[in-house]
Design an enzyme around this catalytic site. Structure first.
Site, PDB file in Angstrom:
ATOM      1  CG  ASN A 208      -1.754   1.213   1.383  1.00  0.00           C
ATOM      2  OD1 ASN A 208      -1.803   2.054   0.468  1.00  0.00           O
ATOM      3  ND2 ASN A 208      -2.425   1.351   2.514  1.00  0.00           N
ATOM      4  CD1 TRP A 209       3.447   0.988  -2.827  1.00  0.00           C
ATOM      5  CD2 TRP A 209       3.424   2.080  -4.776  1.00  0.00           C
ATOM      6  NE1 TRP A 209       4.117   0.205  -3.746  1.00  0.00           N
ATOM      7  CE2 TRP A 209       4.105   0.860  -4.961  1.00  0.00           C
ATOM      8  CE3 TRP A 209       3.272   2.931  -5.874  1.00  0.00           C
ATOM      9  CZ2 TRP A 209       4.651   0.481  -6.182  1.00  0.00           C
ATOM     10  CZ3 TRP A 209       3.809   2.551  -7.093  1.00  0.00           C
ATOM     11  CH2 TRP A 209       4.494   1.337  -7.243  1.00  0.00           C
ATOM     12  CE  LYS A 210      -0.251   3.286   4.828  1.00  0.00           C
ATOM     13  NZ  LYS A 210      -0.182   3.412   6.283  1.00  0.00           N
TER      14      LYS A 210
ATOM     15  CG  HIS B  24      -5.899   2.026   5.320  1.00  0.00           C
ATOM     16  ND1 HIS B  24      -5.440   2.959   6.230  1.00  0.00           N
ATOM     17  CD2 HIS B  24      -4.886   1.150   5.137  1.00  0.00           C
ATOM     18  CE1 HIS B  24      -4.199   2.654   6.564  1.00  0.00           C
ATOM     19  NE2 HIS B  24      -3.836   1.560   5.926  1.00  0.00           N
TER      20      HIS B  24
ATOM     21  CD  GLU C  52      -3.006   5.593   6.741  1.00  0.00           C
ATOM     22  OE1 GLU C  52      -2.981   5.583   5.502  1.00  0.00           O
ATOM     23  OE2 GLU C  52      -2.121   5.053   7.444  1.00  0.00           O
TER      24      GLU C  52
ATOM     25  CD  GLU D 261      -3.412  -2.111   7.561  1.00  0.00           C
ATOM     26  OE1 GLU D 261      -2.400  -2.446   6.930  1.00  0.00           O
ATOM     27  OE2 GLU D 261      -3.905  -0.970   7.486  1.00  0.00           O
TER      28      GLU D 261
ATOM     29  N   GLY E 284       2.910   2.361  11.104  1.00  0.00           N
ATOM     30  CA  GLY E 284       3.943   3.379  10.928  1.00  0.00           C
ATOM     31  C   GLY E 284       4.857   3.592  12.126  1.00  0.00           C
TER      32      GLY E 284
ATOM     33  CB  SER F 282       5.233  -1.738  12.076  1.00  0.00           C
ATOM     34  OG  SER F 282       4.856  -0.410  12.384  1.00  0.00           O
TER      35      SER F 282
ATOM     36  N   GLY G 175       2.804  -1.110   4.386  1.00  0.00           N
ATOM     37  CA  GLY G 175       2.803   0.321   4.081  1.00  0.00           C
ATOM     38  C   GLY G 175       4.202   0.799   3.749  1.00  0.00           C
TER      39      GLY G 175
HETATM   40  P1  13P Z   1       3.052   0.557   7.766  1.00  0.00           P
HETATM   41  O1  13P Z   1       3.525  -0.740   7.172  1.00  0.00           O
HETATM   42  O2  13P Z   1       3.784   1.764   7.268  1.00  0.00           O
HETATM   43  O3  13P Z   1       2.946   0.480   9.248  1.00  0.00           O
HETATM   44  O4  13P Z   1       1.540   0.779   7.232  1.00  0.00           O
HETATM   45  C1  13P Z   1       0.631  -0.249   7.380  1.00  0.00           C
HETATM   46  C2  13P Z   1      -0.575   0.085   6.596  1.00  0.00           C
HETATM   47  O5  13P Z   1      -1.339   0.956   6.952  1.00  0.00           O
HETATM   48  C3  13P Z   1      -0.793  -0.667   5.351  1.00  0.00           C
HETATM   49  O6  13P Z   1      -2.075  -0.461   4.842  1.00  0.00           O
END
Ligand code: 13P
Length: 260
Positions: free
Chosen positions: A9-11, A94, A96, A166, A172, A212, A233
């Site tokens: 997931n590149w966000k 998600h 976010e 998650e 993160g 993470s 992520g």
């Molecule tokens: P991280 O791997 O940066 O913690 O993010 C996880 C995430 O939200 C994947 O969708």
């Protein structure tokens, strides 16, 4: 046998040029394995160019979002209908999006249904926040998120949904949830699924862990929690890290065996 699913997931990262460079590196460094499916989730902007750059036999594509109405006067939105044939999967719900874009349980439910209606496999994210965890509400939160999201699907449609656990508080941070605790939540998710659809389906449904994830944690999580893969992520933006995750997963799957 279920394939392991690893999703990057590149966000909201990487412009078109940067995304193209990363894809180039991923082609060089990620090995193809019959039992591992690797999926990339770039921004909506870069989905189209990347779809033409990637070898679709090696990488699947996912959107990070889409709107639940198929077309109409919804300025700024892109529908699942428009993503048909472009993506295989769509990340839905998600944390976010729930947090910054006020996506409610019902919005997530409607997006899951819209994805399914358009032939796109939802990757449904569930997980508790830090205050919810502290209040002992993890099970209730996940129950509500999961049952609402799947509510409008037939059992056959629900079987195809990928669930990604998650824990919001671990995203993160560089510090994933402990395998013992991940295991409890994964079991809880399968318990809910078995109440809804029976044990066989619950056992076969793909459930991922995200938050993470990095190469050094992959083996332990894979061996000890009952997950079927990862939603990655930050580490998916770095080709060495992402390739390392795929390599570690492959090594863990094949420990003690000599086939490739
Ligand atoms: P991280 O791997 O940066 O913690 O993010 C996880 C995430 O939200 C994947 O969708």
């Amino acid at each position: 046998m279920k394939k392991l699913l690893i999703v990057g997931n590149w966000k909201m990262n990487l412009n078109t040029q940067e995304a193209s460079l990363l894809v180039h590196r991923l082609h060089q460094h990620i090995k193809t394995h019959r039992d591992i499916e690797v999926v990339l989730a770039p921004s909506l902007l870069t989905l189209q160019p990347i779809s033409m750059e990637i070898d679709r036999r090696r990488f699947g594509l996912a959107s990070q979002n889409a709107y639940f109405v198929d077309e109409g006067a919804y300025t700024g939105e892109v529908s699942f209908n428009m993503l048909r044939e472009l993506v295989d999967y769509s990340i839905i719900g998600h944390s976010e999006r729930r947090r910054y874009f006020q996506e409610t349980l019902e919005v997530v439910r409607d997006k899951v249904a819209a994805a399914v209606r358009n032939g796109i496999t939802p990757i449904l994210c569930v997980g508790e926040t830090s205050p919810e965890r502290a209040a002992g509400e993890t099970q209730r939160v996940i129950h509500d998120q999961l049952t609402t999201a799947l509510h409008n699907l037939t059992p056959e449609e629900a079987a195809n949904v990928v669930v990604a656990y998650e824990p919001v508080w671990a995203i993160g941070t560089g510090d994933p949830e402990k395998p013992d605790d991940i295991k409890k939540v994964i079991s809880w998710i399968r318990h809910i699924l078995s109440e809804l659809y029976g044990e066989t389906q619950a056992g076969e449904q793909r459930v991922l862990y995200g938050a993470s994830v990095a190469p050094e944690f992959v083996r332990d999580i894979l061996k000890n929690t009952g997950v079927d893969g990862f939603l990655v992520g930050g580490a998916s933006l770095n080709y060495q890290q992402f390739a390392g995750i795929v390599d570690s997963a492959y090594a863990a799957l094949h420990e003690g065996s000599d086939h490739d």
